[in-house]
Design a protein around this motif. Structure first.
Motif, short mmCIF file in Angstrom:
data_model
loop_
_atom_site.label_atom_id
_atom_site.label_comp_id
_atom_site.label_asym_id
_atom_site.label_seq_id
_atom_site.Cartn_x
_atom_site.Cartn_y
_atom_site.Cartn_z
N ASN A 67 0.72 -1.19 0.05
CA ASN A 67 0.21 0.24 -0.11
C ASN A 67 0.62 0.49 -0.22
O ASN A 67 0.98 2.10 -0.91
N THR A 68 1.79 1.26 0.62
CA THR A 68 2.66 2.12 1.03
C THR A 68 3.82 2.18 -0.67
O THR A 68 3.65 3.38 -0.67
N TRP A 72 4.26 18.67 -5.21
CA TRP A 72 4.89 17.39 -4.12
C TRP A 72 5.04 17.52 -2.72
O TRP A 72 5.13 16.79 -1.97
N ARG A 73 4.83 19.40 -2.71
CA ARG A 73 4.82 19.42 -1.27
C ARG A 73 3.26 18.78 -0.50
O ARG A 73 3.35 18.50 0.44
N THR A 74 1.91 19.28 -1.87
CA THR A 74 0.86 18.39 -0.26
C THR A 74 1.25 17.10 -0.22
O THR A 74 0.88 16.54 0.46
N PHE A 75 1.78 16.31 -1.21
CA PHE A 75 1.83 14.67 -0.26
C PHE A 75 2.84 14.55 0.16
O PHE A 75 2.85 13.22 0.72
N ARG A 76 3.59 15.18 0.01
CA ARG A 76 4.61 15.14 1.30
C ARG A 76 4.42 15.01 2.78
O ARG A 76 4.29 14.84 3.51
N LYS A 77 3.09 16.14 2.91
CA LYS A 77 2.54 16.94 3.81
C LYS A 77 1.88 15.30 4.62
O LYS A 77 1.96 15.22 5.53
N HIS A 78 1.57 15.31 3.40
CA HIS A 78 -0.25 13.79 4.12
C HIS A 78 0.84 12.36 4.07
O HIS A 78 0.20 11.44 4.36
N GLY A 79 2.39 12.30 4.25
CA GLY A 79 2.89 11.30 4.72
C GLY A 79 3.73 9.95 3.20
O GLY A 79 2.87 9.61 2.61
N TRP A 80 2.71 10.96 1.66
CA TRP A 80 2.59 10.08 0.55
C TRP A 80 3.74 9.12 0.18
O TRP A 80 4.20 8.59 -1.01
N LEU A 81 4.97 11.00 0.28
CA LEU A 81 6.11 10.71 0.29
C LEU A 81 6.88 10.51 0.85
O LEU A 81 7.05 11.25 1.82
#
Length: 332
Positions: free
Chosen positions: A269-270, A323-332
């Protein structure tokens, strides 16, 4: 040319081995003519003809003879007239550096024991549990051998169950290795868990069914003396310990299998979230590039001097925002 299956043949009188070397035919004839002692015949992987020859001399039941040749039997006890026939599954630990680098943890074989009033015949298939050292050890204790053929049956049972205890100790080390991998590492390989689970099940099939034959032998019966039954009760206690540990290992491995499967699912999933995030970041620039790649004459800013740089900037800005959005939510 067939190999002689006879490993050893001896006549024991009052627990002491007769120094004379005899063929099993002559050995049995000697015992029955003198009315003293018993014959202990040891065989290794006899074929049909060889086992048939032994059966004709000792008057063994044909069904037991068939089982002794074919092997691949479950542990069991059969009574044929005045004789006993017992099957043991032998188990040996296969040495390996790591559970992840082996295809086998335990190997199995069989030992069949025929017991009569004046003979005991051991038939061994496989090299998991040798009996030569057992014979030498018993010959050093004539008082024990003086109890008769049934004491050899006890000795074989004791040797087999003791080998089970050795194997479960070794499996315990493998389980600790897998526990560390499943619960301690960042990634987990599920194949070693499956492998050890399969091998523990194989071990369980060898050890667990032996409890019923031992229970019959330790109960009051006309075949064994009270002293031999006392010895066998100790073997049965050791077998109970083995079976309890094997059941615990089986349940523990099932739990670890569930944990490993869950951990692999979480890791997948990750990974999928990361792939999705990168795909979304690439989608916006790809869409803009696709639109401007249509080559229509009347497209906004197509002939503007700074149009190229503006479009590139928009692509970079969208990508950075994603990128910042995904990074903030732990997707990256």
């Amino acid at each position: 040319m067939s190999v002689d299956p006879v490993v050893d043949c001896g006549v024991y009188v009052n627990g002491v081995r007769d120094p004379a070397h005899r063929h099993y035919t002559d050995a049995l004839a000697h015992v029955r003519s003198t009315g003293q002692g018993f014959v202990w015949l040891g065989l290794h992987a006899p074929d049909d003809a060889q086992m048939a020859a032994v059966a004709s001399v000792f008057d063994l039941h044909e069904l037991a003879v068939e089982d002794a040749v074919v092997a691949h039997q479950r542990p069991k006890l059969e009574v044929y007239g005045d004789s006993l026939f017992m099957v043991f599954r032998t188990v040996a630990y296969v040495d390996h550096l790591s559970i992840a680098e082996t295809a086998e943890v335990v190997s199995t074989g069989e030992i069949m024991v025929f017991v009569g009033a004046d003979y005991v015949i051991t038939v061994r298939h496989g090299d998991q549990t040798e009996l030569s050292s057992l014979r030498h050890r018993m010959e050093a204790s004539p008082d024990l051998l003086a109890l008769g053929p049934t004491v050899v049956l006890h000795a074989v049972a004791d040797r087999v169950v003791d080998s089970y205890l050795v194997v479960v100790d070794e499996i315990d080390t493998d389980i600790e290795e897998i526990e560390e991998d499943v619960f301690g590492g960042s990634t987990v390989a599920i194949d070693p868990v499956y492998l050890l689970k399969r091998e523990v099940i194989e071990f369980r099939r060898a050890a667990t069914p032996l409890a019923a034959p031992l229970a019959r032998l330790t109960a009051p019966n006309p075949w064994l003396s009270d002293e031999v039954r006392t010895y066998l009760r100790d073997v049965a206690d050791h077998l109970t310990t083995v079976n309890e540990r094997v059941i615990d290992y089986d349940n523990l491995l099932s739990s670890m299998l569930d944990a490993a499967t869950a951990k692999v699912g979480i890791q997948q999933n990750t990974d999928m979230r990361k792939i999705t995030a990168w795909a979304a970041m690439a989608a916006a620039p790809t869409m803009i590039a696709g639109i401007y790649g249509m080559n229509f004459d009347h497209m906004p800013e197509l002939h503007w001097r700074y149009g190229y740089f503006v479009v590139i900037g928009v692509m970079v800005a969208i990508s950075l925002t994603l990128w910042r959005t995904f990074r903030k939510h732990g997707w990256l």
